[in-house]
Write a protein that holds these residues in place. Structure first.
Motif, PDB file in Angstrom:
ATOM      1  N   THR A 193       0.909  -1.676  -0.445  1.00 11.02           N
ATOM      2  CA  THR A 193      -0.361  -0.147   0.004  1.00 11.02           C
ATOM      3  C   THR A 193       0.813   1.102  -0.203  1.00 11.02           C
ATOM      4  O   THR A 193       1.691   1.525   0.767  1.00 11.02           O
ATOM      5  N   ALA A 194       0.193   2.408  -0.881  1.00 10.66           N
ATOM      6  CA  ALA A 194       1.660   3.559  -0.961  1.00 10.66           C
ATOM      7  C   ALA A 194       0.760   4.376  -2.191  1.00 10.66           C
ATOM      8  O   ALA A 194      -0.192   4.149  -3.311  1.00 10.66           O
ATOM      9  N   VAL A 195       1.410   5.574  -2.236  1.00 10.98           N
ATOM     10  CA  VAL A 195       0.936   5.605  -3.975  1.00 10.98           C
ATOM     11  C   VAL A 195       2.716   5.776  -4.079  1.00 10.98           C
ATOM     12  O   VAL A 195       3.084   5.671  -4.036  1.00 10.98           O
ATOM     13  N   TYR A 196       1.437   5.020  -5.318  1.00  9.41           N
ATOM     14  CA  TYR A 196       3.220   5.038  -6.528  1.00  9.41           C
ATOM     15  C   TYR A 196       2.861   6.486  -7.778  1.00  9.41           C
ATOM     16  O   TYR A 196       2.272   6.605  -8.433  1.00  9.41           O
ATOM     17  N   TYR A 197       4.379   6.542  -8.263  1.00  7.36           N
ATOM     18  CA  TYR A 197       4.799   7.363  -8.756  1.00  7.36           C
ATOM     19  C   TYR A 197       5.458   7.072  -9.657  1.00  7.36           C
ATOM     20  O   TYR A 197       6.758   6.074  -9.573  1.00  7.36           O
ATOM     21  N   CYS A 198       5.399   7.622 -11.666  1.00  6.18           N
ATOM     22  CA  CYS A 198       6.204   6.957 -12.575  1.00  6.18           C
ATOM     23  C   CYS A 198       7.678   7.946 -12.347  1.00  6.18           C
ATOM     24  O   CYS A 198       7.213   9.428 -12.002  1.00  6.18           O
ATOM     25  N   ASN A 199       8.602   7.641 -13.174  1.00  8.55           N
ATOM     26  CA  ASN A 199       9.331   8.066 -13.364  1.00  8.55           C
ATOM     27  C   ASN A 199       9.606   8.246 -14.773  1.00  8.55           C
ATOM     28  O   ASN A 199      10.094   6.826 -14.932  1.00  8.55           O
ATOM     29  N   LEU A 200      10.466   9.135 -15.312  1.00  9.44           N
ATOM     30  CA  LEU A 200      11.387   9.520 -16.883  1.00  9.44           C
ATOM     31  C   LEU A 200      12.952  10.692 -16.282  1.00  9.44           C
ATOM     32  O   LEU A 200      12.716  10.729 -15.962  1.00  9.44           O
ATOM     33  N   GLU A 201      13.606   9.329 -16.112  1.00  5.44           N
ATOM     34  CA  GLU A 201      14.954  10.169 -15.941  1.00  5.44           C
ATOM     35  C   GLU A 201      15.921   9.720 -17.896  1.00  5.44           C
ATOM     36  O   GLU A 201      15.657   8.874 -18.400  1.00  5.44           O
ATOM     37  N   THR A 202      15.920  11.308 -18.482  1.00  5.29           N
ATOM     38  CA  THR A 202      16.843  10.922 -19.446  1.00  5.29           C
ATOM     39  C   THR A 202      18.166  12.629 -18.874  1.00  5.29           C
ATOM     40  O   THR A 202      19.027  11.657 -17.646  1.00  5.29           O
ATOM     41  N   ARG A 203      18.714  12.986 -19.235  1.00  5.79           N
ATOM     42  CA  ARG A 203      19.255  14.166 -18.394  1.00  5.79           C
ATOM     43  C   ARG A 203      18.955  14.488 -17.625  1.00  5.79           C
ATOM     44  O   ARG A 203      19.405  15.824 -16.259  1.00  5.79           O
ATOM     45  N   ASN A 204      17.658  14.391 -17.523  1.00  7.22           N
ATOM     46  CA  ASN A 204      16.399  15.588 -15.680  1.00  7.22           C
ATOM     47  C   ASN A 204      16.321  14.494 -15.648  1.00  7.22           C
ATOM     48  O   ASN A 204      15.068  13.798 -16.206  1.00  7.22           O
ATOM     49  N   THR A 205      14.954  14.947 -14.514  1.00 12.17           N
ATOM     50  CA  THR A 205      14.013  13.753 -13.914  1.00 12.17           C
ATOM     51  C   THR A 205      12.710  14.164 -14.337  1.00 12.17           C
ATOM     52  O   THR A 205      12.717  15.477 -13.294  1.00 12.17           O
ATOM     53  N   TYR A 206      11.838  13.092 -14.320  1.00  8.37           N
ATOM     54  CA  TYR A 206      10.279  14.389 -14.459  1.00  8.37           C
ATOM     55  C   TYR A 206       9.821  12.744 -13.679  1.00  8.37           C
ATOM     56  O   TYR A 206      10.248  11.573 -13.517  1.00  8.37           O
ATOM     57  N   TRP A 207       8.627  13.319 -12.921  1.00  8.11           N
ATOM     58  CA  TRP A 207       7.573  12.916 -12.464  1.00  8.11           C
ATOM     59  C   TRP A 207       5.828  12.834 -12.767  1.00  8.11           C
ATOM     60  O   TRP A 207       6.110  13.350 -12.864  1.00  8.11           O
ATOM     61  N   GLY A 208       5.802  11.130 -12.298  1.00  7.80           N
ATOM     62  CA  GLY A 208       3.471  12.034 -12.611  1.00  7.80           C
ATOM     63  C   GLY A 208       3.250  11.968 -11.069  1.00  7.80           C
ATOM     64  O   GLY A 208       4.346  12.317 -10.058  1.00  7.80           O
ATOM     65  N   GLN A 209       2.084  12.359 -11.674  1.00  6.60           N
ATOM     66  CA  GLN A 209       1.339  12.919 -10.281  1.00  6.60           C
ATOM     67  C   GLN A 209       1.213  11.668  -8.937  1.00  6.60           C
ATOM     68  O   GLN A 209       0.554  12.560  -8.301  1.00  6.60           O
ATOM     69  N   GLY A 210       1.265  10.725  -9.259  1.00  6.36           N
ATOM     70  CA  GLY A 210       0.845   9.584  -8.273  1.00  6.36           C
ATOM     71  C   GLY A 210      -0.447   8.937  -8.726  1.00  6.36           C
ATOM     72  O   GLY A 210      -1.166   9.732  -8.217  1.00  6.36           O
ATOM     73  N   THR A 211      -0.659   7.719  -8.312  1.00  4.09           N
ATOM     74  CA  THR A 211      -1.228   6.604  -7.943  1.00  4.09           C
ATOM     75  C   THR A 211      -1.697   5.845  -6.778  1.00  4.09           C
ATOM     76  O   THR A 211      -0.580   5.583  -6.036  1.00  4.09           O
ATOM     77  N   LEU A 212      -2.668   6.166  -6.287  1.00  5.54           N
ATOM     78  CA  LEU A 212      -2.999   5.462  -4.780  1.00  5.54           C
ATOM     79  C   LEU A 212      -3.134   3.699  -4.701  1.00  5.54           C
ATOM     80  O   LEU A 212      -4.293   3.470  -5.309  1.00  5.54           O
ATOM     81  N   VAL A 213      -2.694   3.360  -4.937  1.00  4.50           N
ATOM     82  CA  VAL A 213      -2.027   1.727  -4.370  1.00  4.50           C
ATOM     83  C   VAL A 213      -2.986   1.091  -3.076  1.00  4.50           C
ATOM     84  O   VAL A 213      -2.009   1.647  -2.462  1.00  4.50           O
ATOM     85  N   THR A 214      -4.349   0.225  -2.630  1.00  2.00           N
ATOM     86  CA  THR A 214      -4.289  -0.085  -1.461  1.00  2.00           C
ATOM     87  C   THR A 214      -5.044  -1.546  -1.666  1.00  2.00           C
ATOM     88  O   THR A 214      -5.234  -1.937  -2.604  1.00  2.00           O
ATOM     89  N   VAL A 215      -4.062  -2.161  -0.752  1.00  2.00           N
ATOM     90  CA  VAL A 215      -3.766  -3.318  -0.542  1.00  2.00           C
ATOM     91  C   VAL A 215      -4.538  -3.726   1.012  1.00  2.00           C
ATOM     92  O   VAL A 215      -3.999  -3.941   1.606  1.00  2.00           O
ATOM     93  N   SER A 216      -6.362  -3.951   0.930  1.00  2.00           N
ATOM     94  CA  SER A 216      -6.832  -4.380   1.856  1.00  2.00           C
ATOM     95  C   SER A 216      -7.666  -5.087   2.057  1.00  2.00           C
ATOM     96  O   SER A 216      -8.426  -5.085   0.914  1.00  2.00           O
ATOM     97  N   SER A 217      -8.259  -5.997   3.191  1.00  2.00           N
ATOM     98  CA  SER A 217      -9.045  -6.764   2.742  1.00  2.00           C
ATOM     99  C   SER A 217     -10.869  -6.178   2.805  1.00  2.00           C
ATOM    100  O   SER A 217     -11.538  -6.010   3.826  1.00  2.00           O
TER     101      SER A 217
END
Length: 113
Positions: free
Chosen positions: A89-113
């Motif tokens: 369970t966490a907020v998952y962020y996508c990332n792109l690295e070239t000469r710079n680093t870029y981040w996505g906005q994050g998406t929440l994944v919750t693992v729970s019963s």
């Protein structure tokens, strides 16, 4: 460059979920895309990365459960998460690295019963 993540949500322990991210803008063909996550009260950590050539790297705790892939024609990266655990369970962020680093906005994944 912008990264747009999608997917995420609530899933029961042992379940599966896929998340995806598409990058737009002027992007070098040589790059690394990946997924990071940040759980409440914890530091952001690298979950999985994949180079433009297809080389992958995984966090030890997700090896054998998560699969990262990419589509270079779409500048997209995907994370298939299987056998999910509450500790995933966490907020998952996508990332792109070239000469710079870029981040996505994050998406929440919750693992729970």
């Amino acid at each position: 460059v912008q990264l747009q993540a999608s997917g995420g949500g609530l899933v029961q322990p042992g379940g599966s979920l896929g998340i995806s991210c598409v990058a737009s803008g002027k992007i070098s063909k040589v790059n690394i895309m990946g997924w990071y996550r940040q759980a409440p009260g914890k530091q952001r950590e690298s979950v999985a990365t994949i180079t433009s050539g297809g080389n992958t790297n995984y966090l030890d705790s997700v090896k054998g459960r998560f699969i990262i892939s990419r589509d270079n024609t779409k500048n997209a990266v995907y994370l298939q998460m299987n056998s999910l655990k509450p500790e995933d369970t966490a907020v998952y962020y996508c990332n792109l690295e070239t000469r710079n680093t870029y981040w996505g906005q994050g998406t929440l994944v919750t693992v729970s019963s």
